[in-house]
Design an enzyme around this catalytic site. Sequence first.
Site, PDB file in Angstrom:
ATOM      1  N   CYS A  51      -3.393  -1.362  21.374  1.00 21.00           N
ATOM      2  CA  CYS A  51      -2.270  -1.983  22.064  1.00 21.00           C
ATOM      3  C   CYS A  51      -2.606  -3.456  22.298  1.00 21.00           C
ATOM      4  CB  CYS A  51      -2.003  -1.275  23.391  1.00 21.00           C
ATOM      5  SG  CYS A  51      -0.752  -2.094  24.399  1.00 21.00           S
ATOM      6  N   ASP A  58      -3.946   3.229  20.222  1.00 21.83           N
ATOM      7  CA  ASP A  58      -2.674   3.843  19.859  1.00 21.83           C
ATOM      8  C   ASP A  58      -2.931   4.699  18.626  1.00 21.83           C
ATOM      9  OD1 ASP A  58      -0.950   2.708  21.805  1.00 21.83           O
ATOM     10  OD2 ASP A  58      -0.845   0.840  20.666  1.00 21.83           O
ATOM     11  N   VAL A  73      -2.076   1.702  -5.981  1.00 22.91           N
ATOM     12  CA  VAL A  73      -3.126   1.286  -5.060  1.00 22.91           C
ATOM     13  C   VAL A  73      -4.294   2.268  -5.182  1.00 22.91           C
ATOM     14  CG1 VAL A  73      -2.230   2.533  -3.030  1.00 22.91           C
ATOM     15  CG2 VAL A  73      -3.646   0.507  -2.704  1.00 22.91           C
ATOM     16  N   GLU A  74      -5.496   1.750  -5.196  1.00 21.95           N
ATOM     17  CA  GLU A  74      -6.691   2.587  -5.280  1.00 21.95           C
ATOM     18  C   GLU A  74      -6.931   3.170  -3.894  1.00 21.95           C
ATOM     19  OE1 GLU A  74     -10.363   4.036  -4.887  1.00 21.95           O
ATOM     20  OE2 GLU A  74     -10.146   1.997  -4.093  1.00 21.95           O
ATOM     21  N   SER A  75      -7.093   4.489  -3.809  1.00 22.20           N
ATOM     22  CA  SER A  75      -7.077   5.178  -2.514  1.00 22.20           C
ATOM     23  C   SER A  75      -8.232   4.800  -1.595  1.00 22.20           C
ATOM     24  CB  SER A  75      -7.025   6.694  -2.706  1.00 22.20           C
ATOM     25  OG  SER A  75      -8.174   7.160  -3.373  1.00 22.20           O
ATOM     26  N   HIS A  92       3.474  -1.356  17.577  1.00 24.76           N
ATOM     27  CA  HIS A  92       3.740  -0.328  16.569  1.00 24.76           C
ATOM     28  C   HIS A  92       4.608  -0.870  15.427  1.00 24.76           C
ATOM     29  CE1 HIS A  92       2.020   2.170  19.555  1.00 24.76           C
ATOM     30  NE2 HIS A  92       3.121   2.667  20.100  1.00 24.76           N
ATOM     31  N   GLU A  93       5.628  -1.619  15.800  1.00 31.03           N
ATOM     32  CA  GLU A  93       6.570  -2.133  14.805  1.00 31.03           C
ATOM     33  C   GLU A  93       5.887  -3.099  13.837  1.00 31.03           C
ATOM     34  OE1 GLU A  93       8.674  -1.039  18.612  1.00 31.03           O
ATOM     35  OE2 GLU A  93       6.870  -2.191  18.139  1.00 31.03           O
TER      36      GLU A  93
END
Length: 153
Positions: A51, A58, A73-75, A92-93
């Site tokens: 936060c 969070d 994308v390579e994991s 969060h946004e």
Amino acid sequence: MSDDPLQPLHLGRNSALPPSPEDARLDYVPNPRAGELYMIRFAAPEFTSLCPVTGQPDFAHLVIDYAPGETIVESKSLKLFLGAFRNHCGFHEDVTVGIGRRLFDEMAPRWLRIGGYWYPRGGIPIDVFWQSGAPPEALWLPDQGVASYRGRG
């Protein structure tokens, strides 16, 4: 090491957790099914960030769906990138949309969406959704499979 994003930095090597999302390098490899319309899903059910007001952790369940273009994308690099948020402060946004936007801008998939299902803080769960635009016609879009927060029952 090469700065070429198609020369993976992390794959097959020991890699430390980046100190911040900005310092994390996402690796991309050629799409083995370039030209074919299909969807890839990554789920991160134990995602954490901080936060920006209190510094408290969070927690979220992230679901990233995308229809790849020329690269995927390579994991391992994605796991390290997401892990770098552990000590990152952000609302969060901003966190959810920022992850989706970075993947979309760097990887250039045909389409991408992210769902951030954040666990309650102060009694209110927050869910954040972003997508790059309308999905390609004929792309199968399964439900993200994360139920709305219901508490204990």
